[in-house]
Design an enzyme around this catalytic site. Structure first.
Site, short mmCIF file in Angstrom:
data_model
loop_
_atom_site.label_atom_id
_atom_site.label_comp_id
_atom_site.label_asym_id
_atom_site.label_seq_id
_atom_site.Cartn_x
_atom_site.Cartn_y
_atom_site.Cartn_z
N ASP B 146 0.84 -1.19 0.00
CA ASP B 146 0.00 0.00 0.00
C ASP B 146 0.88 1.25 0.00
OD1 ASP B 146 -2.33 1.47 0.19
OD2 ASP B 146 -2.09 1.67 2.36
N THR B 179 -3.34 5.45 -4.04
CA THR B 179 -2.33 6.22 -3.32
C THR B 179 -0.96 6.12 -3.99
OG1 THR B 179 -2.13 4.30 -1.91
CG2 THR B 179 -3.42 6.11 -1.09
N THR B 180 -0.71 4.98 -4.63
CA THR B 180 0.56 4.85 -5.32
C THR B 180 0.50 5.59 -6.64
OG1 THR B 180 0.63 2.64 -4.41
CG2 THR B 180 2.30 3.20 -6.00
N ASP B 472 -8.93 -0.40 1.68
CA ASP B 472 -8.89 0.31 0.39
C ASP B 472 -10.12 -0.03 -0.42
OD1 ASP B 472 -6.54 1.33 1.08
OD2 ASP B 472 -5.37 0.48 -0.56
#
Lengths: 535, 612
Positions: B146, B179-180, B472
């Protein structure tokens, strides 16, 4: 990393340049560390496995001798993250099945070794990881295929599987004694309302130094590793006992608010002493009035649970007293005695007492214990008194007994058994290898490699038993190819026999959870490409 | 701004990298100005005042530099601007460091790109995990995929890198996933911007181009969204696809159907609210991931008191936070003085009586279950047991707050007015066993949407990572339920956007078009990275994909599993529009912000003692 042979239809070369140097390094280091851990416990696998002596590094210089993989790994102070993952793997196996904690680590180590070969052959780590997942599901199917259903009423089979678990331990020579004991203890706590649940917390193991492991016994009742209070010559043996578990204190009153008694002259002192005496006497009378003749007193941190004075009065009233019962033991005790704890003297009523035929103090070895037997309407609990000639043996016996109990628990949860002695592993290995031939591309290649990795268990068993591992494993393979599904290594005879006839059986759950957990852990290690240091 | 320096960028870059990697010692050695400064102090030039002194000082500096660094073109060109720095030292405090212009920008670019490169390998279904090794006590290990978790825990000095960490955090809070991607996109945008800056294009021009491109990309994506709000079955399958796409890059990828089902069920129970607090995630080691399950109601990891009923139907629950030992007098030094033992006993009895009254008051609420955050001592426990009330002690803060929420009760701490206390209700309370542990299960709770997901797994690592992944997925799903627009995944949205942005670049006159072009390249970098991570030939795949997208209404994307360009509709790879939009907008904004920087001032650390 080239995935050159993922599938024939889409084979293409990687032309892009990626800097994978560091990534390979991290993965390589992780695999190496994890394998080192696996190698450390490898020699303790199987009935002829060796024990490890673990000396703690701190001041106490505590020494443990054990054969239990979970114990060894939890005591090793590992730093490398991947190595710690393996230690945790063994802990999970301990939680899930209780037994097979060494097997799972050895299996993971072997899978990692094959994974390393695959990676250097150019397989993408995720391809290997995915193959491993399919392998695990398939392997569980294979195991289910060779499982034998077992009934809880079939005591003999249960004893067999318990003794397989015990055979690899220090106390293996006592397995004929310990395994029926474990089975009886476990079966006696199974609640008919929930036949597939077994809570091991309902089985208490009391360890007492002295004697030999032979003297270990299952007690139908309750044992306190404490002396009865002798302060004033109170009784040490009570028949037709009426037992009260109290959570209040038989001692002078103490308030929660800070208090001080002011003594202004000599006469007052006498009066205060007298009052104290009367106060305690009043309590003891109330206890006696309810017909109680055995008193179990919870330990109190706030003030003395009993004083010499109150012990004196209790002895006078012919009440046997056991003091300093821990608070977390209360639940077990009340469940066993089928009574309710009493938290206030005002609530001391006869209907809250438990009944037993006999409460007595017995000397065991150098110490004494209080034994309560013949409990009326006894709750579903069991107590095992473990004896041994020294602390190390007792501890190891305790751990072994725990393993045996876990084995029974597995069988209660999932009523299937499977042959031991490396038979399931070699069968899985063969069937998976055959399956790999039906597959295509990289997956087939990976599964073939990993299927071979499973042979590590029979190989190590043979090696630890001082047999020629190659000869044994090849013969084993041969016998399985002929369809003898239950052929396994008979360590005692040093040859391959039908292992079911030798009564070497283990619960299915142990094998299935070992293979799934090992695969899950290896997959996780494979997928790591970097170690980042954080706060 | 046109570049005020004639320095060779590469040299500067090299030096910056050197600085970044090797810490303060080297930075003093390398920093030309500091080296000069040291020389100047040591030789005591400071004593000479006025213009002459300043001149002397300059010569000394020049001399010192020529002396320290090897002579050559690099020295003369790259160090000249630093001479102006000398004057600045009078403005800032001694140890405050200032970086300006090109250098400042370079520092931010490099910092941001380093961060993007760090998390880049976790992108996509074949992305890799990272071990986060804590330097703190216990040296705890986390294994994760994550992006937000990795970035959150890094040590970061570089200010630009911090900006990227922040946008990833915001992305996590706002939409939960991507998020990445957001960090990688911002990194790529900056990488492209750097090239443009080297081509002497003013950062403001780049920003203007990026803005146009982002707007255009958003519109392009907006036109291609699908919305199945009306059709419940289709919407559910959309949700399933989104959940599976999110989970496929995580640890749960192998059981993604199972977990997607779990997550969709849980989110649909919420009926449109984004309050994920009603979904409790409980981790219990043991078993395998497949043994995880969704359970309606609430599970509390506590034990029931001794001698109390183990099962209650139609429970009325009082959730409290009160001391159940004694109500102590909270005045310091308060004490009782007595002159006889009997009086002490009386006080003790009075205390007991007070407790009894308190318990009576609690029982007076007409409850049959009492949950307290603090300990319940033996005495009140027995009283509760006598009254047939189930009493649970020492529940944690989070536990009771959630319990109060889902059962519809309120946390009480006084019991004088039974009518004003709101009790919680549920159908059945019973003890259940998960793995080796006994837990208390509240089912049929007031708040119907509440549910519990019990995660099982091999180890703590697996469980923690599974929880993050599931979280997520839940976030994305709950966002999608509100904003039902859906786009395809697998690099499809990026290619759609890139195509439109390309068109825009061709239509736009002026320097801006370079920036717009660069934006399109940055967008294409995302599918490139996904392909690279899977060990596929990205150059080949991306060119194929672009050709596919040249056709109208293409649904082509990268199918990582088969390693080719595939039909995203058939594969069922979808993403939420909201997530994609958030990625696009916040990455652009972050890149813009970093581009605008032309000066970094590092404040002097507070001195522990006066050195001079």
């Amino acid at each position: 990393m080239a995935a050159a042979a993922t599938a024939p239809a889409v084979s293409r070369k990687t032309e892009t340049y990626t800097d994978t140097k560091r990534r390979d390094d991290v993965r390589g280091a992780n695999i190496a560390a994890a394998r080192a851990v696996a190698d450390a416990v490898r020699t303790s696998l199987g009935p002829r496995g060796m024990d490890k002596m673990i000396a703690s590094g701190d001041q106490a210089h505590e020494v443990i001798i054990t054969n239990d993989g979970a114990t060894i790994l939890s005591r090793m102070s590992l730093v490398q993250p991947a190595a710690r993952m393996l230690a945790e793997l063994s802990r999970s196996q301990d939680a899930a099945a209780g037994d097979g904690t060494t097997t799972v680590v050895v299996l993971a180590g072997s899978l990692l070794r094959r994974a390393q070969t695959l990676l250097s052959a150019g397989a993408h780590p995720t391809a290997a990881a995915d193959a491993l997942h399919r392998l695990a599901t398939r392997a569980v199917d294979v195991l289910h295929g060779m499982a034998i259903p077992v009934e809880l009423s079939d005591r003999e089979s249960l004893v067999k599987s318990a003794s397989t678990a015990l055979n690899s331990k220090v106390v293996s020579q006592y397995s004929s004694l310990l395994s029926p004991l474990a089975v009886d203890a476990a079966l006696s706590v199974v609640d008919p309302a929930h036949p597939d649940l077994l809570d091991l917390r309902d089985i208490r193991i009391v360890k007492k130094l002295g004697g030999t492991v032979d003297d270990t016994e299952l007690v139908r009742g309750l044992i306190f590793d404490k002396k009865a209070s002798h302060a004033a010559g109170g009784p040490t043996r009570v028949e037709n006992a009426k037992i009260a578990v109290i959570q209040f204190q038989v001692s002078p009153p103490k308030t929660d608010i800070e208090q001080s008694v002011i003594v202004s002259d000599y006469a007052q002192m006498d009066r205060i002493l007298r009052e104290e005496r009367n106060y305690i006497l009043g309590m003891v009378k109330k206890i006696k009035a309810a017909g109680c003749n055995v008193l179990l007193i919870q330990k109190s941190i706030l003030r003395d649970a009993v004083t010499d004075l109150s012990l004196h009065y209790l002895a006078k009233a012919k009440i046997l007293v056991v003091k300093d019962v821990e608070r977390d033991e209360i639940e077990f005790v009340t469940k066993t005695l089928n009574c309710l704890p009493i938290a206030n003297i005002e609530h001391f009523r006869a209907d809250k007492l438990g009944h037993a035929d006999l409460v007595e103090e017995v000397s065991v070895g150098e110490g004494k214990v209080v034994k309560i037997t013949g409990i009326k309407d006894m709750g579903r609990t069991a107590t095992v008194l473990v004896r041994g000639s020294n602390q190390l043996v007792i501890d190891e016996a305790d751990r072994s007994l725990h393993d045996a109990l876990c084995v029974i628990r597995c069988l209660v949860n999932k009523r299937f058994m499977i042959a031991g002695g490396g038979a399931p592993e070699i069968e899985m290995s063969m069937q998976l290898a055959a399956w790999a031939k039906e597959l295509q591309g990289m997956e087939s290649y990976c599964i073939k490699e990993f299927a071979d990795a499973l042979e590590v268990i029979p190989y190590t068993l043979a090696e630890n038993a001082g047999l020629n591992p190659i000869a044994i494993v090849t013969e084993l393979r041969n016998r399985h190819a002929k369809g003898e599904k239950n052929a396994g290594i008979n360590v005692r005879k040093g040859q391959i026999t039908n292992i079911l006839e030798e009564n070497v059986v283990q619960p299915l759950l142990v094998s299935t959870s070992a293979i799934t957990l090992a695969c899950e852990c290896v997959r996780m290690i494979l997928k790591i490409d970097d170690i980042v240091t954080v706060r | 701004m046109t570049s005020s320096t004639v320095a060779k960028q590469d040299d500067l870059m090299d030096r910056r990298i050197g600085l970044r990697l090797s810490g303060p010692t080297l930075s003093i050695l390398c920093h030309p100005c500091l080296a000069g400064h040291a020389f100047y102090r040591n030789t005591g030039v400071r004593l000479i005042g006025g213009i002459r002194g300043r001149l002397y000082h300059l010569t000394a500096l020049l001399f010192s530099l020529a002396w320290i660094c090897p002579p050559g073109p690099r020295l003369t060109f790259s160090t000249l601007p630093w001479l102006f720095f000398v004057q600045m030292e009078r403005v800032l405090k001694d140890d405050a460091v200032e970086e300006k212009g090109e250098r400042a920008r370079m520092a931010s670019f490099i910092g941001a790109m380093a961060i993007a490169d760090l998390v880049k390998t976790t992108l996509g279904p074949k992305g890799m995990d990272k071990i986060l090794q804590s330097t703190g006590r216990g040296r705890n290990v986390t294994v994760t995929n994550d992006g937000a978790t990795i970035l959150k825990s890094l040590h970061i000095d570089n200010p630009a890198a911090k900006v990227l960490v922040d946008i990833s955090k915001v992305q996590d809070d706002e939409v939960g996933d991507g998020t990445t991607s957001v960090v990688v996109l911002a990194g790529e945008l900056l990488r492209e911007a750097e090239k443009l800056v080297n081509m002497k294009i003013h950062p403001m021009t780049i920003i203007a181009g990026y803005r146009m491109a982002a707007e255009c990309a958003r519109n392009a994506l907006l036109q291609k969204t699908m919305d199945n709000k009306e059709n419940i079955d289709k919407f559910r399958s959309d949700l399933m696809n989104i959940a599976m796409t999110t989970l496929s890059s995580k640890i749960l990828s192998q059981d993604k159907e199972y977990f997607a089902e779990l997550a969709v069920d849980a989110v649909l129970r919420l009926k449109g609210s984004t309050n994920l607090e009603a979904i409790q995630i409980l981790k219990k080691p043991g078993g395998s991931l497949k043994d995880s399950f969704l359970d309606e109601g609430f599970i509390l990891d506590k034990k029931i008191g001794i001698g109390q009923p183990k099962r209650i139907e139609n429970a009325k629950i009082l959730v409290a936070n009160t001391a159940m030992d004694t109500d102590k007098v909270k005045i310091y030094g308060a004490r009782v003085r007595v002159d006889s033992m009997a009086k002490v006993a009386e006080i003790e009895a009075a205390e007991k009586q007070k407790m009894r009254e308190k318990v009576q008051k609690i029982i007076g609420h007409g409850i049959n279950c009492f949950v307290n955050r603090q300990l319940i001592y033996n005495f009140p426990e027995e009283l509760f047991a006598d009254a047939g009330i189930l009493a649970i002690e020492h529940a944690d803060f989070e536990g009771i707050e959630r319990l109060a929420l889902v059962t519809g009760g309120e946390i009480a701490s006084t019991f004088d007015n039974p009518e004003s206390v709101k009790l919680g209700h549920c159908k059945v309370i019973e003890e259940i066993m998960i793995g080796e542990d006994k837990l208390i299960h509240f089912s049929g709770v007031e708040m119907g949407q509440a549910c519990t997901i019990v995660l099982r797994g091999a180890s703590e690592h697996v469980l923690d990572e599974a929880e993050r992944s599931l979280h997520d997925a839940l976030c994305v799903l709950s966002q999608t339920v509100n904003d039902t627009r859906v786009v395809f995944g697998g690099g499809w949205p990026e290619m759609v956007m890139a195509k439109e942005v390309d068109e825009l670049a061709r239509k736009t006159p002026g320097k801006k078009s370079h920036a717009i072009d660069a934006f399109s390249r940055a967008l294409q970098a995302i599918p490139t990275i996904i392909a690279d991570n899977a060990g596929l030939d990205s150059a080949e795949l991306i060119s194929q994909l672009r050709a596919e997208h040249h056709k109208e209404n293409s649904v082509a994307g990268i199918d990582v599993i088969s390693g080719s360009v595939g039909d995203m509709q058939k594969r069922g790879i979808s993403e939420s529009f909201k997530v994609k939009q958030a990625i696009l907008l916040s990455a652009t904004e972050a890149a813009e912000m970093i581009l605008r920087v032309d000066e970094i001032i590092t404040c002097a650390p507070r001195q522990r003692e006066d050195r001079m």
